[in-house]
Design a protein around this motif. Structure first.
Motif, PDB file in Angstrom:
ATOM      1  N   VAL A   1       8.614   5.598   7.224  1.00 38.62           N
ATOM      2  CA  VAL A   1       7.820   4.576   7.898  1.00 38.62           C
ATOM      3  C   VAL A   1       8.608   3.281   7.848  1.00 38.62           C
ATOM      4  CG1 VAL A   1       5.706   3.200   7.828  1.00 38.62           C
ATOM      5  CG2 VAL A   1       5.614   5.665   7.365  1.00 38.62           C
ATOM      6  N   ARG A   2       8.790   2.698   9.005  1.00 36.74           N
ATOM      7  CA  ARG A   2       9.509   1.429   9.119  1.00 36.74           C
ATOM      8  C   ARG A   2       8.564   0.417   9.752  1.00 36.74           C
ATOM      9  NH1 ARG A   2      15.464   0.435  10.289  1.00 36.74           N
ATOM     10  NH2 ARG A   2      15.563   2.682   9.963  1.00 36.74           N
ATOM     11  N   VAL A   3       8.313  -0.689   9.042  1.00 34.50           N
ATOM     12  CA  VAL A   3       7.496  -1.758   9.606  1.00 34.50           C
ATOM     13  C   VAL A   3       8.397  -2.963   9.826  1.00 34.50           C
ATOM     14  CG1 VAL A   3       6.727  -2.487   7.296  1.00 34.50           C
ATOM     15  CG2 VAL A   3       5.470  -3.222   9.329  1.00 34.50           C
ATOM     16  N   VAL A   4       8.300  -3.545  11.028  1.00 36.04           N
ATOM     17  CA  VAL A   4       9.177  -4.633  11.434  1.00 36.04           C
ATOM     18  C   VAL A   4       8.332  -5.849  11.787  1.00 36.04           C
ATOM     19  CG1 VAL A   4      10.925  -5.385  13.091  1.00 36.04           C
ATOM     20  CG2 VAL A   4      10.886  -2.999  12.308  1.00 36.04           C
ATOM     21  N   ALA A   5       8.609  -6.968  11.142  1.00 42.05           N
ATOM     22  CA  ALA A   5       7.960  -8.229  11.480  1.00 42.05           C
ATOM     23  C   ALA A   5       8.777  -8.926  12.560  1.00 42.05           C
ATOM     24  CB  ALA A   5       7.847  -9.124  10.251  1.00 42.05           C
ATOM     25  N   VAL A   6       8.080  -9.426  13.588  1.00 40.74           N
ATOM     26  CA  VAL A   6       8.729 -10.119  14.696  1.00 40.74           C
ATOM     27  C   VAL A   6       8.253 -11.567  14.707  1.00 40.74           C
ATOM     28  CG1 VAL A   6       9.134 -10.150  17.188  1.00 40.74           C
ATOM     29  CG2 VAL A   6       8.816  -7.964  16.004  1.00 40.74           C
ATOM     30  N   GLU A   7       9.201 -12.477  14.738  1.00 41.60           N
ATOM     31  CA  GLU A   7       8.902 -13.909  14.669  1.00 41.60           C
ATOM     32  C   GLU A   7       8.319 -14.420  15.981  1.00 41.60           C
ATOM     33  OE1 GLU A   7      11.294 -18.021  13.450  1.00 41.60           O
ATOM     34  OE2 GLU A   7      12.341 -16.378  14.448  1.00 41.60           O
TER      35      GLU A   7
ATOM     36  N   GLY B   1      12.735  -5.883   8.748  1.00 39.31           N
ATOM     37  CA  GLY B   1      11.886  -4.726   8.468  1.00 39.31           C
ATOM     38  C   GLY B   1      12.036  -4.182   7.064  1.00 39.31           C
ATOM     39  N   ARG B   2      11.197  -3.224   6.782  1.00 38.49           N
ATOM     40  CA  ARG B   2      11.245  -2.487   5.522  1.00 38.49           C
ATOM     41  C   ARG B   2      11.053  -1.011   5.844  1.00 38.49           C
ATOM     42  NH1 ARG B   2      11.050  -2.934   0.156  1.00 38.49           N
ATOM     43  NH2 ARG B   2       9.884  -1.408  -1.068  1.00 38.49           N
ATOM     44  N   VAL B   3      11.862  -0.163   5.196  1.00 40.09           N
ATOM     45  CA  VAL B   3      11.789   1.277   5.394  1.00 40.09           C
ATOM     46  C   VAL B   3      11.296   1.922   4.105  1.00 40.09           C
ATOM     47  CG1 VAL B   3      13.054   3.364   6.013  1.00 40.09           C
ATOM     48  CG2 VAL B   3      13.713   1.155   7.013  1.00 40.09           C
ATOM     49  N   VAL B   4      10.273   2.761   4.223  1.00 40.94           N
ATOM     50  CA  VAL B   4       9.696   3.447   3.071  1.00 40.94           C
ATOM     51  C   VAL B   4       9.642   4.946   3.363  1.00 40.94           C
ATOM     52  CG1 VAL B   4       7.667   3.715   1.602  1.00 40.94           C
ATOM     53  CG2 VAL B   4       8.320   1.439   2.414  1.00 40.94           C
ATOM     54  N   GLY B   5      10.191   5.741   2.453  1.00 41.27           N
ATOM     55  CA  GLY B   5      10.088   7.189   2.573  1.00 41.27           C
ATOM     56  C   GLY B   5       8.845   7.699   1.869  1.00 41.27           C
TER      57      GLY B   5
ATOM     58  N   ASP C   1       0.801  -1.225   0.000  1.00 41.37           N
ATOM     59  CA  ASP C   1       0.000   0.000   0.000  1.00 41.37           C
ATOM     60  C   ASP C   1       0.832   1.272   0.000  1.00 41.37           C
ATOM     61  OD1 ASP C   1      -2.545  -1.487   0.434  1.00 41.37           O
ATOM     62  OD2 ASP C   1      -1.591  -1.962   2.335  1.00 41.37           O
ATOM     63  N   LEU C   2       2.156   1.127   0.161  1.00 40.89           N
ATOM     64  CA  LEU C   2       2.973   2.324   0.352  1.00 40.89           C
ATOM     65  C   LEU C   2       4.255   2.235  -0.465  1.00 40.89           C
ATOM     66  CD1 LEU C   2       2.792   4.972   1.970  1.00 40.89           C
ATOM     67  CD2 LEU C   2       4.180   3.884   3.729  1.00 40.89           C
ATOM     68  N   PRO C   3       4.207   2.569  -1.741  1.00 50.77           N
ATOM     69  CA  PRO C   3       5.433   2.579  -2.546  1.00 50.77           C
ATOM     70  C   PRO C   3       6.338   3.730  -2.127  1.00 50.77           C
ATOM     71  CG  PRO C   3       3.597   3.441  -3.817  1.00 50.77           C
ATOM     72  CD  PRO C   3       3.011   2.927  -2.528  1.00 50.77           C
ATOM     73  N   GLU C   4       7.614   3.580  -2.383  1.00 50.97           N
ATOM     74  CA  GLU C   4       8.598   4.603  -2.039  1.00 50.97           C
ATOM     75  C   GLU C   4       8.255   5.925  -2.712  1.00 50.97           C
ATOM     76  OE1 GLU C   4      11.864   6.383  -0.351  1.00 50.97           O
ATOM     77  OE2 GLU C   4      11.268   4.298  -0.002  1.00 50.97           O
ATOM     78  N   GLY C   5       8.300   7.023  -1.906  1.00 53.28           N
ATOM     79  CA  GLY C   5       8.099   8.364  -2.430  1.00 53.28           C
ATOM     80  C   GLY C   5       6.655   8.801  -2.576  1.00 53.28           C
ATOM     81  N   LYS C   6       5.722   7.990  -2.146  1.00 53.53           N
ATOM     82  CA  LYS C   6       4.310   8.321  -2.308  1.00 53.53           C
ATOM     83  C   LYS C   6       3.937   9.555  -1.480  1.00 53.53           C
ATOM     84  CE  LYS C   6      -0.326   6.297  -1.878  1.00 53.53           C
ATOM     85  NZ  LYS C   6      -1.092   5.072  -1.518  1.00 53.53           N
ATOM     86  N   THR C   7       3.031  10.390  -2.017  1.00 53.32           N
ATOM     87  CA  THR C   7       2.483  11.522  -1.266  1.00 53.32           C
ATOM     88  C   THR C   7       1.174  11.083  -0.617  1.00 53.32           C
ATOM     89  OG1 THR C   7       3.482  13.145  -2.757  1.00 53.32           O
ATOM     90  CG2 THR C   7       1.609  13.875  -1.432  1.00 53.32           C
ATOM     91  N   VAL C   8       1.044  11.346   0.695  1.00 57.93           N
ATOM     92  CA  VAL C   8      -0.127  10.870   1.437  1.00 57.93           C
ATOM     93  C   VAL C   8      -0.797  12.042   2.154  1.00 57.93           C
ATOM     94  CG1 VAL C   8       0.833   8.556   1.763  1.00 57.93           C
ATOM     95  CG2 VAL C   8       1.252  10.331   3.481  1.00 57.93           C
ATOM     96  N   ARG C   9      -2.086  11.864   2.433  1.00 60.15           N
ATOM     97  CA  ARG C   9      -2.871  12.832   3.194  1.00 60.15           C
ATOM     98  C   ARG C   9      -3.848  12.071   4.079  1.00 60.15           C
ATOM     99  NH1 ARG C   9      -2.785  14.520  -2.071  1.00 60.15           N
ATOM    100  NH2 ARG C   9      -1.763  16.544  -2.487  1.00 60.15           N
TER     101      ARG C   9
END
Length: 618
Positions: free
Chosen positions: A503-509, A518-522, A435-443
């Motif tokens: 935004v950084r989302v981290v999966a925990v086992e 994790g994955r970091v998206v600007g 849902d959140l590609p790199e560089g996306k503009t959000v509101r």
């Protein structure tokens, strides 16, 4: 080795325990295997080498900008006393974490180069003798009376000779609660570390546990509602100079680069346990066979060899030795990426060039991910050194820092140098955010649905699991929430400043180790219509040359340029040219951001995208 008198510290830590309750009370405890979002990187602002190592490591490991702290320290002061360490280093770190609320997610303090490796503890021991003489060990039967003696004389006469009064930078940081409380009878105890994993009679295998600073332990090493908490800590590097037998910058960059590349590689090398007749070997070698057998069950090769070093071995995935002197170049052996290596000896962690014996930095020079040694004479006491089980915890998927501290009972004078995040056998989840590609503009409100998969099935429960227990969400390095494995997560972006955010989302086992990935998206937030533009005029400079940039943010009251949250320059108005001294930034890859401060008609600040600057040697 344990002292009955060491139990006396419990009642005397009331003030510190009250602090711990304030800091941690009410937090949800979630086990963690350790990731870059859990590391506080501490940099010596007075040292070009410290800047260079920190810049390299931050870029290599994607440490969030908000997880970097700058402290001023004289790089030449490599040994200091406990009062200065507490006031100038340890207390500012804890106060910083408290102000930021970051003790909820920071589990490890990683020091860059040029902080003191040795801390003289005599002032705390003398203070204890003066203020709490009842907490000193009992006088020797038939020995001279304490009557008429000064506190210093009492401490000298009654303090156990084996508890030598010098601690390490990382060891005392790990035991921060006792150090802040000025209780050497606690933090110098040889059974102080309750995160140290020990055998449980009813279980067939030694337990392994992923670390989090929110986990309290009781005096038996069990998880408890109340108990002792710790902060993992390692030193990234000890830099070589005319007084210090450390590593060159090139060597430091190389072993850190190798260690990062080793993550989740499930290496096929061999862990070598070297046995000989030296007391330095005999202290630990009775446990070698059991650990070799346990490693075999994990399909990790391990071998007991005889001599000083592994000879002509091209596949050293780990080395445990007991010797005062060695020359690795003559061994004919190769240290593979991700290896933990150590040699039990008196002065392996003494970094002064005048010291004898081979220092721990010899292993790092030849590519080890981490190595350790004591910072003064330890008297060959096993509790002061990692037990062979360090390699078992590591092979089960723990990070280097977790493996070290699960294997040493009394870590107060063990200097541990290298990459705390290295985890060659970790089953690191791979995370996607469709849902959140790199560089996306959000509101407004944004709904995010993460996905994660594991590259391997993982160890069987309860240690592993190979499934997602939960996701953790960070915005600009700050923990903002958690979600279940099949839950969407919503973020209200109207609470943020306009402009760039990460935004950084981290999966925990699932399981006890709880590996993280994790994955970091600007992204760009645009709720208030504020704008900011930056022209970086000098993306490549040599150290000492200025960095030039032009910033415009219509309607801003003032403009700020920052690095890792610290303000480098500020000017009034909505348009300005900036000249930043590159010596403040240090050599290597650096990220700068500009901020337009809120003004009339602008309810929020506006944040620019990061600007990457490469600063080369002079």
């Amino acid at each position: 080795m344990a002292h009955a008198w060491c139990g006396a510290w419990k009642g005397g830590l009331a003030v510190c325990c009250a602090l711990v309750i304030v800091l941690f009370g009410g937090m949800r405890i979630a086990r963690a295997g350790g990731g870059p979002e859990n590391v506080l990187l501490v940099v010596n602002s007075e040292s070009p080498v410290s800047h260079a190592v920190a810049n390299f490591y931050q870029s290599l490991r994607q440490i969030p900008d908000s997880n970097v702290l700058y402290l001023a320290w004289d790089p030449k002061e490599q040994v200091t006393d406990v009062d200065r360490f507490r006031a100038k280093i340890l207390l500012p770190i804890i106060e910083h974490l408290t102000r930021q609320g970051a003790l909820e997610w920071i589990d490890c303090v990683a020091y860059s180069a040029d902080f003191p490796w040795g801390i003289d503890l005599r002032k705390d021991i003398e203070r204890l003798a003066e203020e709490h003489p009842e907490l000193l060990p009992p006088a020797r039967p038939g020995g001279p009376s304490d009557e008429g003696k000064s506190a210093e004389e009492q401490a000298s006469a009654r303090w156990p000779r084996v508890l030598t009064p010098r601690g390490s930078l990382n060891g005392l940081t790990y035991l921060y609660a006792g150090v802040l409380a000025r209780r050497p009878d606690y933090y110098m105890s040889l059974r102080v570390n309750q995160y140290m994993r020990r055998a449980i009679p009813e279980q067939k295998e030694l337990p392994t546990l992923g670390f989090t600073s929110r986990l309290p332990f009781d005096e038996h090493g069990n998880l408890a509602k109340q108990g002792q908490r710790y902060l993992l800590s390692m030193v990234l590097a000890v830099a070589a100079d005319e007084d210090t037998r450390g590593n060159t910058l090139e060597e430091i960059f190389e072993y850190l680069r190798r260690s990062a590349a080793a993550d989740a590689s499930f290496p096929r090398g061999t862990i070598y346990f070297v046995q000989n007749d030296d007391i330095r070997s005999r202290t630990r070698d009775p446990a070698f066979p059991e650990v070799v057998e346990a490693l075999a069950k994990l399909n990790v090769r391990a071998e007991i060899v005889h001599g000083i070093m592994p000879e002509n071995k091209p596949d050293c995935q780990g080395v445990m030795m007991g010797t005062a002197q060695f020359d690795w170049a003559r061994s004919g052996s190769t240290i593979l990426p991700g290896a933990i290596c150590d040699h039990l000896t008196s002065l392996g962690g003494v970094m002064a060039k005048s010291a004898g014996q081979t220092p721990l930095t010899e292993f790092l020079r030849y590519g080890a991910a981490a190595a350790s040694g004591t910072v003064t004479e330890p008297f060959a006491i096993a509790e002061k050194f990692p037990l062979p089980t360090i390699h078992l915890h590591y092979a089960r998927g723990c990070s280097a820092a977790e493996a070290f501290y699960q294997s040493v009972y009394g870590p107060y004078q063990l200097l541990i140098v290298g990459d705390p995040l290295c985890r060659p056998w970790a089953n690191i989840p791979v995370v996607k955010l469709k849902d959140l590609p790199e560089g996306k503009t959000v509101r407004g409100v944004v709904t995010l649905r993460p996905e994660a998969h594991f590259p391997r099935p993982g160890l069987p429960p309860p240690i592993g699991g190979g499934q997602v227990d939960h996701f953790e969400w960070f915005v600009d390095g700050r923990l903002v929430g958690r979600s279940g494995p099949n839950e969407a997560f919503t973020i209200d972006t109207t609470k943020w400043d306009d402009g760039y955010h990460e935004v950084r989302v981290v999966a925990v086992e699932t399981g006890l180790i709880a590996s993280r990935g994790g994955r970091v998206v600007g992204l760009t937030c645009d709720n208030f219509g504020s704008q900011i533009s930056v022209k970086l005029q000098t993306p490549h400079v040599r150290l000492g040359e200025p960095v030039h940039l032009h910033v415009e943010s219509p309607g801003a009251l003032a403009l700020v340029v920052r690095q890792n949250g610290r303000v480098l320059a500020r000017k009034i108005g909505e348009k300005a040219d900036f000249e930043i001294d590159s010596r403040k930034l240090g050599m290597g890859p650096v990220r700068l951001q500009a901020i337009g401060l809120a003004g009339p008609g602008r309810p929020r600040n506006t944040i620019s995208r990061p600007m990457d600057v490469i600063i080369e040697r002079e």
